[in-house]
Scaffold this motif. Structure first.
Motif, PDB file in Angstrom:
ATOM      1  N   MET A 117       0.844  -1.199   0.000  1.00 56.97           N
ATOM      2  CA  MET A 117       0.000   0.000   0.000  1.00 56.97           C
ATOM      3  C   MET A 117       0.875   1.243   0.000  1.00 56.97           C
ATOM      4  SD  MET A 117      -3.224   0.694   2.417  1.00 56.97           S
ATOM      5  CE  MET A 117      -2.766   1.901   3.626  1.00 56.97           C
ATOM      6  N   ASP A 118       0.543   2.138  -0.906  1.00 54.44           N
ATOM      7  CA  ASP A 118       1.350   3.355  -1.028  1.00 54.44           C
ATOM      8  C   ASP A 118       0.984   4.342   0.082  1.00 54.44           C
ATOM      9  OD1 ASP A 118       3.302   4.770  -2.135  1.00 54.44           O
ATOM     10  OD2 ASP A 118       2.108   5.618  -3.771  1.00 54.44           O
ATOM     11  N   ILE A 119       1.990   5.034   0.563  1.00 59.59           N
ATOM     12  CA  ILE A 119       1.760   6.017   1.623  1.00 59.59           C
ATOM     13  C   ILE A 119       1.300   7.322   0.988  1.00 59.59           C
ATOM     14  CG2 ILE A 119       2.816   7.299   3.490  1.00 59.59           C
ATOM     15  CD1 ILE A 119       2.507   4.338   3.971  1.00 59.59           C
ATOM     16  N   THR A 120       0.155   7.826   1.434  1.00 55.93           N
ATOM     17  CA  THR A 120      -0.388   9.058   0.867  1.00 55.93           C
ATOM     18  C   THR A 120      -0.345  10.179   1.890  1.00 55.93           C
ATOM     19  OG1 THR A 120      -2.607   8.531   1.582  1.00 55.93           O
ATOM     20  CG2 THR A 120      -1.951   7.702  -0.570  1.00 55.93           C
ATOM     21  N   LEU A 121      -0.738  11.348   1.413  1.00 54.78           N
ATOM     22  CA  LEU A 121      -0.788  12.512   2.304  1.00 54.78           C
ATOM     23  C   LEU A 121      -1.728  12.262   3.475  1.00 54.78           C
ATOM     24  CD1 LEU A 121      -0.265  15.501   2.928  1.00 54.78           C
ATOM     25  CD2 LEU A 121      -1.993  16.098   1.283  1.00 54.78           C
ATOM     26  N   ASN A 122      -2.827  11.544   3.192  1.00 55.36           N
ATOM     27  CA  ASN A 122      -3.815  11.292   4.245  1.00 55.36           C
ATOM     28  C   ASN A 122      -3.221  10.514   5.407  1.00 55.36           C
ATOM     29  OD1 ASN A 122      -5.763  12.627   2.926  1.00 55.36           O
ATOM     30  ND2 ASN A 122      -6.830  10.828   2.129  1.00 55.36           N
ATOM     31  N   HIS A 123      -2.288   9.589   5.105  1.00 54.20           N
ATOM     32  CA  HIS A 123      -1.655   8.830   6.182  1.00 54.20           C
ATOM     33  C   HIS A 123      -0.936   9.775   7.140  1.00 54.20           C
ATOM     34  CE1 HIS A 123      -2.200   5.547   3.315  1.00 54.20           C
ATOM     35  NE2 HIS A 123      -2.131   4.753   4.359  1.00 54.20           N
ATOM     36  N   TYR A 124      -0.155  10.686   6.553  1.00 50.04           N
ATOM     37  CA  TYR A 124       0.610  11.603   7.398  1.00 50.04           C
ATOM     38  C   TYR A 124      -0.328  12.499   8.205  1.00 50.04           C
ATOM     39  CZ  TYR A 124       5.033  10.337   5.304  1.00 50.04           C
ATOM     40  OH  TYR A 124       6.134   9.651   4.926  1.00 50.04           O
ATOM     41  N   ALA A 144       7.019   2.574   2.775  1.00 49.09           N
ATOM     42  CA  ALA A 144       5.825   2.311   3.573  1.00 49.09           C
ATOM     43  C   ALA A 144       6.190   1.638   4.887  1.00 49.09           C
ATOM     44  CB  ALA A 144       4.857   1.446   2.777  1.00 49.09           C
ATOM     45  N   PHE A 170       7.555   4.133   7.161  1.00 52.50           N
ATOM     46  CA  PHE A 170       6.475   5.016   7.640  1.00 52.50           C
ATOM     47  C   PHE A 170       5.742   4.378   8.797  1.00 52.50           C
ATOM     48  CE2 PHE A 170       1.967   6.024   7.656  1.00 52.50           C
ATOM     49  CZ  PHE A 170       2.020   7.377   7.869  1.00 52.50           C
ATOM     50  N   TRP A 171       5.409   3.091   8.653  1.00 54.00           N
ATOM     51  CA  TRP A 171       4.641   2.441   9.728  1.00 54.00           C
ATOM     52  C   TRP A 171       5.477   2.302  10.986  1.00 54.00           C
ATOM     53  CZ3 TRP A 171      -0.137   3.025   9.277  1.00 54.00           C
ATOM     54  CH2 TRP A 171      -0.769   2.930   8.033  1.00 54.00           C
ATOM     55  N   LEU A 187     -10.753  13.519   5.646  1.00 51.82           N
ATOM     56  CA  LEU A 187      -9.729  12.940   4.772  1.00 51.82           C
ATOM     57  C   LEU A 187     -10.364  11.999   3.757  1.00 51.82           C
ATOM     58  CD1 LEU A 187      -6.729  12.197   7.138  1.00 51.82           C
ATOM     59  CD2 LEU A 187      -7.146  14.159   5.693  1.00 51.82           C
ATOM     60  N   GLU A 189      -7.654  14.750  -3.148  1.00 53.76           N
ATOM     61  CA  GLU A 189      -6.299  15.280  -3.329  1.00 53.76           C
ATOM     62  C   GLU A 189      -5.324  14.633  -2.360  1.00 53.76           C
ATOM     63  OE1 GLU A 189      -8.921  17.170  -2.800  1.00 53.76           O
ATOM     64  OE2 GLU A 189      -9.171  18.498  -4.532  1.00 53.76           O
ATOM     65  N   GLY A 190      -5.859  14.185  -1.219  1.00 51.47           N
ATOM     66  CA  GLY A 190      -4.974  13.609  -0.211  1.00 51.47           C
ATOM     67  C   GLY A 190      -4.545  12.197  -0.529  1.00 51.47           C
ATOM     68  N   ALA A 191      -5.175  11.569  -1.510  1.00 53.02           N
ATOM     69  CA  ALA A 191      -4.889  10.168  -1.791  1.00 53.02           C
ATOM     70  C   ALA A 191      -3.748   9.986  -2.783  1.00 53.02           C
ATOM     71  CB  ALA A 191      -6.145   9.477  -2.294  1.00 53.02           C
ATOM     72  N   VAL A 192      -2.981  11.062  -3.034  1.00 51.05           N
ATOM     73  CA  VAL A 192      -1.854  10.959  -3.966  1.00 51.05           C
ATOM     74  C   VAL A 192      -0.712  10.240  -3.278  1.00 51.05           C
ATOM     75  CG1 VAL A 192      -0.223  12.275  -5.335  1.00 51.05           C
ATOM     76  CG2 VAL A 192      -2.559  13.069  -5.088  1.00 51.05           C
ATOM     77  N   GLY A 193      -0.130   9.246  -3.938  1.00 51.33           N
ATOM     78  CA  GLY A 193       0.983   8.527  -3.357  1.00 51.33           C
ATOM     79  C   GLY A 193       2.230   9.387  -3.300  1.00 51.33           C
ATOM     80  N   ILE A 194       3.164   8.984  -2.449  1.00 47.17           N
ATOM     81  CA  ILE A 194       4.349   9.822  -2.235  1.00 47.17           C
ATOM     82  C   ILE A 194       5.246   9.822  -3.470  1.00 47.17           C
ATOM     83  CG2 ILE A 194       5.862   8.055  -1.229  1.00 47.17           C
ATOM     84  CD1 ILE A 194       6.554  10.259   0.878  1.00 47.17           C
TER      85      ILE A 194
END
Lengths: 101, 219
Positions: free
Chosen positions: A1-8, B3, B6-7, B108, B113-118
């Protein structure tokens, strides 16, 4: 799963809520102050995340200023706590009720 | 890979943040807070904010946390809080916090717009150096790919911004730090009235003064 802005943003919101809970529940002035710092850091994380995902560095410059102001604020706040401790020999909020109605 | 880190960082950050407010020992709370800051610096690195990650570790984890620990030990409040936890306030704040998180999650969910991957997001450093206006007024395209850039590039960009667009706030910050320094000195300077009180206590608590008696006897 790709990390998105929403995660942050979600992680930053959680950290903010933890800081808020600390301010509500703790009675030690220093811990309350630490929780306030934590809320500030959560806002910093939001700003850096927005800066990364929008492609502007202005957010990071803002975080730089926030860190500077927070450091100055911590110095003044802790000096206040030390002065208060000299006067009352306590840092517990339930003992500082002079202004309580 | 991104990812996974991040976790790790976010779960570590939330966990150590929880120990800050749940621990009864102020020193342990302060150290947990330092860990929170370290994990957040890790998240900053994942977001390509290398300069801010370094500043975060140096200033917040280094200077601010040492100041907190110093004050905790100076005031000698290392004793645990023996008063019972505030159950009512804990419940209230938990309700408020969960409500806040629910609202954030709701918002959210509704922002595509927030669902864009890094990986699809534009890199701030790349965008900042992409176009530059030369003296002749022509726009020269300087698009640098991410692999060509060295890791310190965001530091260069932030420095450039600090001394061009944000030079006024930067100078005001220096004034603020000066005022804070003077304020701290004024707050912590003991005037004669407050200084005399603890000294009297020390003298009173000290064992009966022997030399005085001796001098009284001899004279």
């Amino acid at each position: 799963m790709d990390i998105t802005l929403n995660h942050y943003l979600a992680v930053a919101a959680m950290l903010f809520v933890i800081g808020l809970m600390g301010v509500f529940t703790r009675r030690n002035l220093i811990i309350i102050y630490m929780s306030l710092e934590m809320m500030l850091q959560a806002a910093n994380l939001t700003l850096v995340a927005f800066s990364r995902f929008n492609g502007h560095l202005d957010g990071q410059v803002f975080v730089f200023f926030v860190i500077t102001v927070a450091a100055a604020e911590v110095a003044v706040g802790l000096a206040l706590i030390v002065a208060l401790f000299r006067l009352r020999q306590t840092t517990q909020v339930q003992d500082l009720t002079t202004l309580k109605f | 890979m991104n990812a996974l880190f991040f976790w790790i960082f976010s779960i570590g950050m939330i966990g150590s943040g929880l120990t800050v407010i749940l621990n009864r020992n102020p020193v342990a709370s302060a150290i947990s807070f330092a860990f929170t800051i370290f994990f957040m610096a890790g998240l900053f690195i994942l977001l390509n904010a290398f300069f801010l990650a370094a500043v975060q570790v140096l200033v917040t984890a280094g200077a601010v946390m040492v100041l907190f620990l110093f004050i905790i030990m100076l005031l000698d409040i290392t004793a645990m809080e023996h008063v019972p936890r505030r159950k009512f306030w804990m419940g209230c704040s938990l309700a408020v916090g969960l409500g806040f998180i629910y609202l954030v999650a709701l918002t959210l969910n509704q922002t595509p717009e927030g669902a864009v991957g890094i990986d699809e997001a534009p890199n701030p450093s790349t965008v900042a150096v992409s176009t530059e206006v030369t003296a002749g007024g022509q726009t020269v395209d300087h698009t640098v790919t991410q692999s060509e850039m060295d890791l310190t590039d965001d530091t260069h960009q932030i420095g450039k911004l600090l001394f061009t667009s944000y030079v006024a706030p930067f100078e005001v910050t220096s004034l603020l730090i000066l005022v804070a320094t003077i304020g701290v000195i004024v707050l912590c300077k003991q005037d004669d009235r407050t200084r005399s009180a603890p000294r009297d206590e020390i003298i009173r608590e000290a064992p009966p003064v022997e030399p005085k008696k001796e001098t009284a006897h001899t004279r």
